[in-house]
Design an enzyme around this catalytic site. Structure first.
Site, mmCIF file in Angstrom:
data_model
loop_
_atom_site.group_PDB
_atom_site.id
_atom_site.type_symbol
_atom_site.label_atom_id
_atom_site.label_comp_id
_atom_site.label_asym_id
_atom_site.label_seq_id
_atom_site.Cartn_x
_atom_site.Cartn_y
_atom_site.Cartn_z
ATOM 1 N N ASN A 7 12.761 -2.167 0.697
ATOM 2 C CA ASN A 7 12.144 -0.979 1.301
ATOM 3 C C ASN A 7 12.068 -1.178 2.823
ATOM 4 O O ASN A 7 11.482 -2.158 3.295
ATOM 5 C CB ASN A 7 10.743 -0.806 0.699
ATOM 6 C CG ASN A 7 10.025 0.411 1.232
ATOM 7 O OD1 ASN A 7 10.018 0.643 2.438
ATOM 8 N ND2 ASN A 7 9.410 1.172 0.358
ATOM 9 N N HIS A 10 8.911 0.109 6.870
ATOM 10 C CA HIS A 10 8.162 -0.476 7.991
ATOM 11 C C HIS A 10 8.974 -0.546 9.280
ATOM 12 O O HIS A 10 8.406 -0.647 10.364
ATOM 13 C CB HIS A 10 7.661 -1.867 7.628
ATOM 14 C CG HIS A 10 6.444 -1.835 6.749
ATOM 15 N ND1 HIS A 10 5.751 -0.690 6.471
ATOM 16 C CD2 HIS A 10 5.797 -2.828 6.085
ATOM 17 C CE1 HIS A 10 4.737 -0.978 5.685
ATOM 18 N NE2 HIS A 10 4.744 -2.265 5.427
ATOM 19 N N HIS A 43 10.642 5.755 1.513
ATOM 20 C CA HIS A 43 9.659 6.709 1.007
ATOM 21 C C HIS A 43 9.529 7.825 2.046
ATOM 22 O O HIS A 43 9.030 7.587 3.153
ATOM 23 C CB HIS A 43 8.331 5.978 0.810
ATOM 24 C CG HIS A 43 7.244 6.834 0.212
ATOM 25 N ND1 HIS A 43 6.026 6.313 -0.145
ATOM 26 C CD2 HIS A 43 7.184 8.157 -0.096
ATOM 27 C CE1 HIS A 43 5.269 7.286 -0.647
ATOM 28 N NE2 HIS A 43 5.954 8.416 -0.618
ATOM 29 N N ARG A 45 7.554 10.535 3.119
ATOM 30 C CA ARG A 45 6.199 11.026 2.842
ATOM 31 C C ARG A 45 6.036 12.435 3.377
ATOM 32 O O ARG A 45 6.681 12.822 4.353
ATOM 33 C CB ARG A 45 5.148 10.105 3.483
ATOM 34 C CG ARG A 45 5.164 8.697 2.940
ATOM 35 C CD ARG A 45 4.020 7.887 3.520
ATOM 36 N NE ARG A 45 2.751 8.281 2.942
ATOM 37 C CZ ARG A 45 2.106 7.604 1.992
ATOM 38 N NH1 ARG A 45 2.581 6.465 1.541
ATOM 39 N NH2 ARG A 45 0.973 8.042 1.523
ATOM 40 N N ARG A 49 5.116 10.035 8.184
ATOM 41 C CA ARG A 49 4.522 9.037 9.092
ATOM 42 C C ARG A 49 5.498 7.917 9.462
ATOM 43 O O ARG A 49 5.317 7.261 10.468
ATOM 44 C CB ARG A 49 3.243 8.443 8.490
ATOM 45 C CG ARG A 49 3.491 7.553 7.328
ATOM 46 C CD ARG A 49 2.243 6.801 6.947
ATOM 47 N NE ARG A 49 1.295 7.653 6.255
ATOM 48 C CZ ARG A 49 0.429 7.183 5.363
ATOM 49 N NH1 ARG A 49 0.379 5.900 5.093
ATOM 50 N NH2 ARG A 49 -0.403 7.989 4.749
ATOM 51 N N GLU A 70 11.905 7.221 -2.644
ATOM 52 C CA GLU A 70 10.551 7.362 -3.200
ATOM 53 C C GLU A 70 9.978 8.653 -2.683
ATOM 54 O O GLU A 70 10.082 8.946 -1.481
ATOM 55 C CB GLU A 70 9.654 6.234 -2.675
ATOM 56 C CG GLU A 70 9.646 5.022 -3.517
ATOM 57 C CD GLU A 70 8.719 3.974 -2.924
ATOM 58 O OE1 GLU A 70 7.706 4.333 -2.276
ATOM 59 O OE2 GLU A 70 9.024 2.803 -3.096
ATOM 60 N N THR A 101 1.057 3.340 -0.995
ATOM 61 C CA THR A 101 0.857 3.869 -2.344
ATOM 62 C C THR A 101 -0.192 3.007 -3.055
ATOM 63 O O THR A 101 -0.065 1.789 -3.102
ATOM 64 C CB THR A 101 2.200 3.825 -3.114
ATOM 65 O OG1 THR A 101 3.210 4.341 -2.256
ATOM 66 C CG2 THR A 101 2.133 4.645 -4.381
ATOM 67 N N GLU A 151 9.036 2.118 -12.740
ATOM 68 C CA GLU A 151 8.769 1.009 -11.826
ATOM 69 C C GLU A 151 7.335 0.591 -12.085
ATOM 70 O O GLU A 151 6.397 1.391 -11.934
ATOM 71 C CB GLU A 151 8.952 1.418 -10.359
ATOM 72 C CG GLU A 151 8.675 0.210 -9.450
ATOM 73 C CD GLU A 151 8.885 0.492 -7.980
ATOM 74 O OE1 GLU A 151 9.762 1.306 -7.628
ATOM 75 O OE2 GLU A 151 8.141 -0.109 -7.175
ATOM 76 N N HIS A 191 5.528 -3.553 -5.533
ATOM 77 C CA HIS A 191 4.320 -3.347 -4.739
ATOM 78 C C HIS A 191 3.583 -4.662 -4.563
ATOM 79 O O HIS A 191 3.142 -5.267 -5.530
ATOM 80 C CB HIS A 191 3.374 -2.277 -5.304
ATOM 81 C CG HIS A 191 2.687 -1.553 -4.173
ATOM 82 N ND1 HIS A 191 1.635 -2.092 -3.495
ATOM 83 C CD2 HIS A 191 2.983 -0.396 -3.561
ATOM 84 C CE1 HIS A 191 1.295 -1.267 -2.522
ATOM 85 N NE2 HIS A 191 2.104 -0.234 -2.532
HETATM 86 N N1 PXP Z 1 7.338 0.362 -4.902
HETATM 87 C C1 PXP Z 1 6.662 1.477 -4.551
HETATM 88 C C2 PXP Z 1 6.610 2.586 -5.536
HETATM 89 C C3 PXP Z 1 6.046 1.591 -3.299
HETATM 90 O O1 PXP Z 1 5.378 2.716 -2.976
HETATM 91 C C4 PXP Z 1 6.158 0.521 -2.384
HETATM 92 C C5 PXP Z 1 5.551 0.648 -1.011
HETATM 93 O O2 PXP Z 1 6.182 1.631 -0.304
HETATM 94 C C6 PXP Z 1 6.876 -0.605 -2.779
HETATM 95 C C7 PXP Z 1 7.431 -0.684 -4.051
HETATM 96 C C8 PXP Z 1 7.037 -1.789 -1.879
HETATM 97 O O3 PXP Z 1 5.790 -2.386 -1.733
HETATM 98 P P1 PXP Z 1 5.602 -3.539 -0.657
HETATM 99 O O4 PXP Z 1 5.883 -2.918 0.680
HETATM 100 O O5 PXP Z 1 4.184 -3.961 -0.833
HETATM 101 O O6 PXP Z 1 6.594 -4.613 -1.002
#
Ligand code: PXP
Length: 239
Positions: A7, A10, A43, A45, A49, A70, A101, A151, A191
């Site tokens: 992901n 960031h 993601h 949103r 953001r 996402e 999330t 997931e 997550h």
């Molecule tokens: N899976 C989902 C559904 C998420 O919303 C996120 C965060 O955007 C992640 C995985 C990744 O989580 P992390 O950034 O804590 O690794």
């Protein structure tokens, strides 16, 4: 061996801190793929953001592995997904005030809306995953709704403060992964996962892919993105 989807939200968070055009999550996605990841997650949103519509469009053109979008199960997002055609949509709950999330989609509460979204996306030939808590009822509902994948939310396990809570939370993740696999759902997990917590998944063959963002991008600040991704892949190889 389970796959790794990275992901890159960031990277966009950092860009948006200055509202300029660097660092670019599209460039990050290319590095992530060259380092060996199996997919890139963003993601989009409602409040935009971090990831912007432009990012998703460019990622669709440039990603060679898999683009995983996402999104909330809203009309606006469904229309965007149908136009962009990601390789997988992961439906997530979304609150404006949350930092990230906060948990899985509660399918007891949102079953109808989520079912409609799954049907609309699948009609557009987009496979759908649903982000759910590690709860057998939620897994069964995701299956009944016709999702292709779940997931499993690993945040409670990763954030547990006592060994007892941690092992209880992990047992839920394991049981949910096994149930989802038995139901022939694709099984992703994510997550809060990091370079230590990933090691606990050794021997759990039911997980198809991990979705990881924060820990990899956080490490990349110090060691570079290529190395941060490769180090995570090396740990996953050992599972
Ligand atoms: N899976 C989902 C559904 C998420 O919303 C996120 C965060 O955007 C992640 C995985 C990744 O989580 P992390 O950034 O804590 O690794």
């Amino acid at each position: 061996m389970p796959g790794l989807a990275v992901n890159v939200d960031h990277v966009a968070t950092l860009r948006e801190a200055r509202k300029i055009n660097i660092p670019d999550p599209v460039a990050a996605a290319a590095i992530v793929e060259l380092a060996g990841a199996d997919g890139v997650v963003v993601h989009l949103r409602e409040d935009r953001r971090h990831i912007q519509d432009r990012d998703v469009r460019l990622l669709r053109e440039t990603i060679k592995t898999k683009l995983i979008l996402e999104m909330g199960a809203t009309r606006e997002m469904i229309a965007i997904a149908l136009e962009i055609k990601p390789d997988l949509v992961t439906l997530v709950p979304e609150k404006r005030e949350e930092l990230t999330t906060e948990g899985g989609l509660n399918l007891h509460v949102h079953k109808d809306g989520v079912s409609d979204a799954v049907r609309a996306l699948q009609k557009g030939e987009i496979p759908v995953s649903i982000f759910v808590d590690p709860d057998p009822d939620q897994i069964k509902l995701a299956h009944r709704i016709g999702a292709n994948c779940v997931e499993i939310h690993t945040g409670t396990f990763c954030d547990a403060e006592s060994p007892k809570n941690r092992s209880e939370a992990f047992e839920k993740v394991v049981n949910s992964a096994k149930l989802a696999h038995q139901l022939k759902l694709g099984v992703n997990a994510g997550h809060g996962l990091g370079y230590q917590t990933i090691k606990d998944f050794k021997g759990l063959s039911e997980i198809d892919e991990f979705s990881i963002g924060h820990s990899i991008i956080g490490r990349a600040v110090f060691v570079g993105l290529d190395r941060a991704v490769r180090e995570m892949i090396a740990l996953i190889k050992e599972l």
